[in-house]
Scaffold this motif. Sequence first.
Motif, mmCIF file in Angstrom:
data_model
loop_
_atom_site.group_PDB
_atom_site.id
_atom_site.type_symbol
_atom_site.label_atom_id
_atom_site.label_comp_id
_atom_site.label_asym_id
_atom_site.label_seq_id
_atom_site.Cartn_x
_atom_site.Cartn_y
_atom_site.Cartn_z
ATOM 1 N N GLU A 232 49.631 33.393 38.781
ATOM 2 C CA GLU A 232 48.172 33.253 38.880
ATOM 3 C C GLU A 232 47.513 34.611 39.067
ATOM 4 O O GLU A 232 46.483 34.918 38.438
ATOM 5 N N ARG A 233 48.091 35.433 39.935
ATOM 6 C CA ARG A 233 47.555 36.781 40.141
ATOM 7 C C ARG A 233 47.605 37.584 38.846
ATOM 8 O O ARG A 233 46.625 38.243 38.476
ATOM 9 N N PHE A 234 48.721 37.499 38.140
ATOM 10 C CA PHE A 234 48.867 38.207 36.869
ATOM 11 C C PHE A 234 47.823 37.736 35.849
ATOM 12 O O PHE A 234 47.141 38.545 35.203
ATOM 13 N N ALA A 235 47.689 36.407 35.698
ATOM 14 C CA ALA A 235 46.761 35.856 34.698
ATOM 15 C C ALA A 235 45.323 36.226 35.008
ATOM 16 O O ALA A 235 44.531 36.543 34.110
ATOM 17 N N GLN A 236 44.944 36.196 36.268
ATOM 18 C CA GLN A 236 43.560 36.525 36.635
ATOM 19 C C GLN A 236 43.256 38.005 36.438
ATOM 20 O O GLN A 236 42.128 38.374 36.114
ATOM 21 N N GLU A 237 44.260 38.846 36.632
ATOM 22 C CA GLU A 237 44.072 40.270 36.379
ATOM 23 C C GLU A 237 43.878 40.538 34.883
ATOM 24 O O GLU A 237 43.110 41.409 34.485
ATOM 25 N N ILE A 238 44.584 39.794 34.051
ATOM 26 C CA ILE A 238 44.532 40.013 32.607
ATOM 27 C C ILE A 238 43.335 39.323 31.965
ATOM 28 O O ILE A 238 42.603 39.917 31.161
ATOM 29 N N ASP A 242 38.390 33.857 37.001
ATOM 30 C CA ASP A 242 38.236 32.402 36.977
ATOM 31 C C ASP A 242 39.321 31.713 36.132
ATOM 32 O O ASP A 242 39.239 30.507 35.863
ATOM 33 N N THR A 243 40.337 32.448 35.716
ATOM 34 C CA THR A 243 41.411 31.886 34.890
ATOM 35 C C THR A 243 42.275 30.936 35.712
ATOM 36 O O THR A 243 42.653 31.234 36.845
ATOM 37 N N LYS A 244 42.586 29.790 35.125
ATOM 38 C CA LYS A 244 43.453 28.806 35.778
ATOM 39 C C LYS A 244 44.832 28.832 35.126
ATOM 40 O O LYS A 244 44.972 29.154 33.951
ATOM 41 N N VAL A 245 45.861 28.479 35.882
ATOM 42 C CA VAL A 245 47.242 28.465 35.410
ATOM 43 C C VAL A 245 47.793 27.047 35.510
ATOM 44 O O VAL A 245 47.559 26.352 36.493
ATOM 45 N N ARG A 246 48.535 26.655 34.455
ATOM 46 C CA ARG A 246 49.126 25.306 34.442
ATOM 47 C C ARG A 246 50.612 25.413 34.112
ATOM 48 O O ARG A 246 51.006 26.151 33.206
ATOM 49 N N PHE A 247 51.431 24.692 34.880
ATOM 50 C CA PHE A 247 52.870 24.631 34.615
ATOM 51 C C PHE A 247 53.189 23.329 33.886
ATOM 52 O O PHE A 247 52.706 22.260 34.263
#
Length: 341
Positions: A232-238, A242-247
Amino acid sequence: MGIREELERIRTEALKGLASAEDEKSVEEIRVKVLGKKGELTAILKQMGSLPAEERPAAGREANMVRSEIEKALSDALDSVRKKMRDRRLAEETVDVTMAGRAPARGTLHPVSIVTEDLIDIFRSMGFDVVDGPEVETERYNFEALNVPADHPARDMQDTFYIGDGLLLRTQTSAAQIRTMENRTPPIRIVSPGRVCRADELDATHSPVFHQMEGLVVDKGITMCDLKGTLERFAQEIYGADTKVRFRPSFFPFTEPSVEVDVSCSACRGEGCRVCKGSGWIEILGAGMVHPKVLRDCGIDPDVYSGFAFGIGLDRLATTRYKISDIRLLFENDLRFLKQF
């Protein structure tokens, strides 16, 4: 005309010509005309034998004086024209040091290099080290130590470039995690970016040569929550705060459980669009908890330690981040395209 008169004429014309000579060619032409094998003064000296004996000494002295005077004049003229030519060249080549210089052309980073450096900065900020591994790998590190048995489809010749004698072009940077676990004692926290190869057909979304970044964490008490928080930290930095992560459940031989990781579409913010094919999500990587067998084979007790691993496709990340429609553009070295970055 007598010999003395002829000598005076030759002297006068030669000195006059040398005084007005503008270049070395003109000086050389006068030398040949006067002193060459068929020159005027040479011809006069050949006539000395036809003079009466009493006139020869005086005529010879005068001829030698004229010859010496012309030779000196030739030397002076040659020095003079060389100096003039040097002065003229220096004047023409003068550099105005007060003029503004030409700024050197600056190159630009390749979009994959930009993404790689950004990811390294992100993961370093979370305490990760960067490690490297060989691009030519053994079957043990590329497959066997990663719990990929000999009959697994990924071992098929159509997916892997085999070199021979148990060597191959690595198909994943995951091989670096095995080398790291064999040579380090937990806690381990590393990322390993690099080039990998697979026997894929080249099209807009696939290439036989591409880039990955493998991530690995091994320590006591590592859980899936740690994996999700890291990604989540990686995705929001990139992609934005407001980016959400789904597994989503998946399968990889070297992780258990395994997941595919999606992020909310940055183009439509999850509403659904052409980029995400209406789903609102974009798949970016695979991940999971390190399989106990992989830990055990590397000399790490799975009853004491646990860990997670993830693999990021850097080319896919670059194309989604910069909205590049064809992955082949990353490998064609077209400066018109690359200079945009």
